[in-house]
Design an enzyme around this catalytic site. Structure first.
Site, PDB file in Angstrom:
ATOM      1  N   ASP A 177       0.813  -1.218   0.000  1.00  0.00           N
ATOM      2  CA  ASP A 177       0.000   0.000   0.000  1.00  0.00           C
ATOM      3  C   ASP A 177       0.844   1.264   0.000  1.00  0.00           C
ATOM      4  OD1 ASP A 177      -2.309  -1.594   0.138  1.00  0.00           O
ATOM      5  OD2 ASP A 177      -1.948  -1.868   2.274  1.00  0.00           O
ATOM      6  N   LYS A 227       1.922   1.883  -5.197  1.00  0.00           N
ATOM      7  CA  LYS A 227       2.569   1.307  -6.392  1.00  0.00           C
ATOM      8  C   LYS A 227       1.726   1.501  -7.641  1.00  0.00           C
ATOM      9  CE  LYS A 227       2.927  -2.724  -4.388  1.00  0.00           C
ATOM     10  NZ  LYS A 227       2.694  -2.413  -2.963  1.00  0.00           N
ATOM     11  N   GLY A 242      -4.036  -4.819  -4.055  1.00  0.00           N
ATOM     12  CA  GLY A 242      -5.042  -3.792  -4.283  1.00  0.00           C
ATOM     13  C   GLY A 242      -4.363  -2.566  -4.839  1.00  0.00           C
ATOM     14  N   HIS A 243      -4.479  -2.365  -6.122  1.00  0.00           N
ATOM     15  CA  HIS A 243      -3.815  -1.229  -6.748  1.00  0.00           C
ATOM     16  C   HIS A 243      -4.874  -0.241  -7.242  1.00  0.00           C
ATOM     17  CE1 HIS A 243       0.069  -3.711  -7.530  1.00  0.00           C
ATOM     18  NE2 HIS A 243      -0.140  -3.428  -6.273  1.00  0.00           N
ATOM     19  N   GLN A 248       2.119  -6.185  -2.762  1.00  0.00           N
ATOM     20  CA  GLN A 248       2.515  -6.182  -1.344  1.00  0.00           C
ATOM     21  C   GLN A 248       3.849  -5.424  -1.183  1.00  0.00           C
ATOM     22  OE1 GLN A 248       1.528  -9.652  -2.549  1.00  0.00           O
ATOM     23  NE2 GLN A 248      -0.505  -8.865  -2.212  1.00  0.00           N
TER      24      GLN A 248
HETATM   25  P1  2SA Z   1      -2.284 -12.963   2.315  1.00  0.00           P
HETATM   26  O1  2SA Z   1      -3.752 -12.761   2.050  1.00  0.00           O
HETATM   27  O2  2SA Z   1      -1.951 -14.382   2.651  1.00  0.00           O
HETATM   28  O3  2SA Z   1      -1.404 -12.394   1.268  1.00  0.00           O
HETATM   29  O4  2SA Z   1      -2.002 -12.129   3.669  1.00  0.00           O
HETATM   30  C1  2SA Z   1      -0.779 -12.245   4.333  1.00  0.00           C
HETATM   31  C2  2SA Z   1      -0.285 -10.913   4.832  1.00  0.00           C
HETATM   32  O5  2SA Z   1      -0.034 -10.057   3.712  1.00  0.00           O
HETATM   33  C3  2SA Z   1      -0.772  -8.866   3.845  1.00  0.00           C
HETATM   34  N1  2SA Z   1      -1.242  -8.387   2.551  1.00  0.00           N
HETATM   35  C4  2SA Z   1      -1.363  -7.097   2.240  1.00  0.00           C
HETATM   36  N2  2SA Z   1      -0.951  -5.983   2.886  1.00  0.00           N
HETATM   37  C5  2SA Z   1      -1.256  -4.801   2.304  1.00  0.00           C
HETATM   38  N3  2SA Z   1      -1.975  -4.660   1.153  1.00  0.00           N
HETATM   39  C6  2SA Z   1      -2.389  -5.772   0.502  1.00  0.00           C
HETATM   40  N4  2SA Z   1      -3.296  -5.703  -0.484  1.00  0.00           N
HETATM   41  C7  2SA Z   1      -4.644  -5.125  -0.203  1.00  0.00           C
HETATM   42  C8  2SA Z   1      -4.579  -3.618  -0.328  1.00  0.00           C
HETATM   43  C9  2SA Z   1      -5.079  -5.588   1.187  1.00  0.00           C
HETATM   44  C10 2SA Z   1      -6.493  -5.297   1.645  1.00  0.00           C
HETATM   45  O6  2SA Z   1      -3.895  -3.165  -1.224  1.00  0.00           O
HETATM   46  O7  2SA Z   1      -5.168  -2.883   0.442  1.00  0.00           O
HETATM   47  O8  2SA Z   1      -7.361  -4.849   0.912  1.00  0.00           O
HETATM   48  O9  2SA Z   1      -6.736  -5.581   2.832  1.00  0.00           O
HETATM   49  C11 2SA Z   1      -2.042  -7.047   1.004  1.00  0.00           C
HETATM   50  N5  2SA Z   1      -2.246  -8.309   0.570  1.00  0.00           N
HETATM   51  C12 2SA Z   1      -1.742  -9.118   1.529  1.00  0.00           C
HETATM   52  C13 2SA Z   1      -1.958  -9.247   4.732  1.00  0.00           C
HETATM   53  O10 2SA Z   1      -2.560  -8.110   5.340  1.00  0.00           O
HETATM   54  C14 2SA Z   1      -1.303 -10.162   5.717  1.00  0.00           C
HETATM   55  O11 2SA Z   1      -0.602  -9.397   6.674  1.00  0.00           O
HETATM   56 MG    MG Z   2      -2.589  -2.049  -1.940  1.00  0.00          MG
END
Ligand code: 2SA
Ligand code: MG
Length: 425
Positions: free
Chosen positions: A13, A16, A40-41, A224
């Site tokens: 987050d 990117k 989530g982009h 991530q």
């Molecule tokens: P996972 O589902 O197995 O990949 O989760 C494991 C950990 O990786 C983190 N994780 C993330 N952290 C931040 N952003 C991510 N993408 C989305 C976004 C997340 C959302 O851009 O907002 O919508 O909640 C993402 N994807 C995985 C996750 O929080 C766990 O700590």
């Molecule tokens: Mg994101």
């Protein structure tokens, strides 16, 4: 321009999506090489907001080839849904602008259910995953029992493959009091969804090789962040793939020489979503304010992100483990109006000063951040498009960050709009 890999240098987050979109104007091919629809982009183009989870950010730009590499885990139903959603905004996804690696691994409903079950269980370590089945799908890949994209093209062997997978999953399900599954309905569901995926399937490594030969520019889009890397992150509070730039090669089949510049996207403060250590986390009104000003909610799950001051120790480490050449500093405008701004410059663990994040889970949980306090700025940096438009205190902040992390700031982003970007010379 060399091929660029864009990776997050914190816990994801970092912004990117916007930077990839900005760079994609100069690229011919945009490739995702790890993760799945847990990413989530957010892209804002001409006032229209696009939220992408699985598709590469290049998809919204005309004339760009987007690629989902072999390192990605693909939920075919989520894929079809995202394609439909983006089509409703006028973006056509066709075999001409998207290719999917034949050897990418599929995420199936069994993976999602296992992820959900573990996250809901009272025992074990809760990770705070996105519950998309990402971890269980990668487990099956490493366990050599996964169903891959190309398997959809061969219905005659699909039953045997699904039975092999279920031999493992039904044992797990029995232990967790989930109903056991038969191969038949899963195979039928896969056959039904296959036509949505198969038109895009290609030997992506070869497509990329041809692109290289033609002198086309490739942009590798990480998801991530480095501190969520399964090796270099805050294990076990990580995602299940390598998120560092090195994975751009392995996760798409190009070899390390194809990556020229590694751009680490870095937020001017820190956020994290999910469980795990976060040395500079602020649970007070300052953290609250960062979250509100920065609209810090998960793009995929809507979860509130934890917020805190900039952690230079962590980012410096990410720069080293990820081979980051330079950073893009994002969301500087969120810090506008603070009287003072803190930056974490070292850690204290059990009374000792430490200059890096140790690997041990217990040591990581015990970190106390040591801060340097800087003067804030009253003027707005939002939308600034040149270095000269920034208040002196903001320039000082950027320079200080640069010095601490031992890498140059190559880009500065001052709003979600792609044109609000300052290119540093
Ligand atoms: P996972 O589902 O197995 O990949 O989760 C494991 C950990 O990786 C983190 N994780 C993330 N952290 C931040 N952003 C991510 N993408 C989305 C976004 C997340 C959302 O851009 O907002 O919508 O909640 C993402 N994807 C995985 C996750 O929080 C766990 O700590
Ligand atoms: Mg994101």
């Amino acid at each position: 321009m060399a091929n660029v890999a864009v990776v997050g240098s914190q816990w994801g987050d970092e912004g990117k999506g916007k930077i990839v979109d900005w760079l994609s104007e100069r690229a011919d091919v945009v490739v995702r090489f790890q993760g799945g629809h847990n990413a989530g982009h957010t892209l804002v183009i001409d006032g229209v907001t696009y939220k992408l989870s699985l598709l590469p950010s290049g998809i919204v730009r005309k004339g760009k080839l987007s690629i989902l590499g072999n390192g990605v885990v693909l939920d075919p139903w989520a894929f079809a849904k995202e394609v439909d959603e983006i089509a409703s905004k006028g973006v056509a996804v066709t075999p001409d602008n998207l290719k999917i690696a034949e050897n990418a691994v599929l995420i199936l409903p069994v993976h999602r259910e296992l992820d959900e079950m573990r996250e809901g269980a009272n025992s074990g370590v809760k990770i705070g995953t996105t519950k998309r089945g990402i971890g269980p799908a990668y487990e099956d890949k490493a366990g050599r029992r996964a169903i891959r994209v190309i398997d959809l093209a061969d219905p005659s062997t699909l039953t045997i493959k699904v039975e092999g997978l279920l031999a493992h999953h039904n044992a797990l399900r029995r232990g967790n009091r989930l109903e056991e599954l038969e191969a038949g309905p899963i195979v039928e569901a896969l056959k039904e969804i296959a036509p949505r995926v198969l038109p895009f399937v290609a030997p992506v490594w070869n497509v990329l090789d041809e692109a290289k030969r033609k002198g086309q520019r490739i942009l590798f889009e990480g998801a991530q962040g480095t501190m969520l890397d399964v090796d270099h992150g805050t294990y076990p509070f990580v995602t299940s793939s390598n998120t560092v730039a090195g994975q751009a090669a392995g996760g798409s089949g190009v070899g390390p020489g194809a990556i020229g510049f590694v751009l680490g996207i870095t937020k001017a403060y820190t956020t994290r979503v999910g469980e795990g250590p976060f040395p500079t986390e602020l649970t007070d009104e300052v953290g609250q304010r960062l979250g509100e000003r920065g609209h810090e909610f998960g793009t995929v799950t809507g979860r509130k992100r934890r917020c805190g001051w900039f952690d230079a120790v962590m980012v410096r480490q990410a720069i080293k483990t990820g081979g980051i050449t330079g950073i893009a500093l994002t969301k500087l405008d969120v810090l506008d109006g603070f009287d003072e701004i803190k930056v974490c410059t070292s850690y204290e663990i059990d009374g000792k000063l430490v200059d890096h994040l140790p690997a041990g889970m217990d040591a990581q949980a015990k970190v106390t951040p040591i801060y340097e306090t800087l003067e804030g700025w009253k003027d707005s940096t939002q939308g600034a498009r040149s270095w000269a438009q920034l208040p002196a205190a903001a320039v000082k902040y950027v320079r200080y960050v640069e010095e601490l992390i031992e890498a140059p700031v190559a880009l500065l982003s001052t709003s979600p709009e792609r044109d609000d970007t300052i290119l540093m010379k």
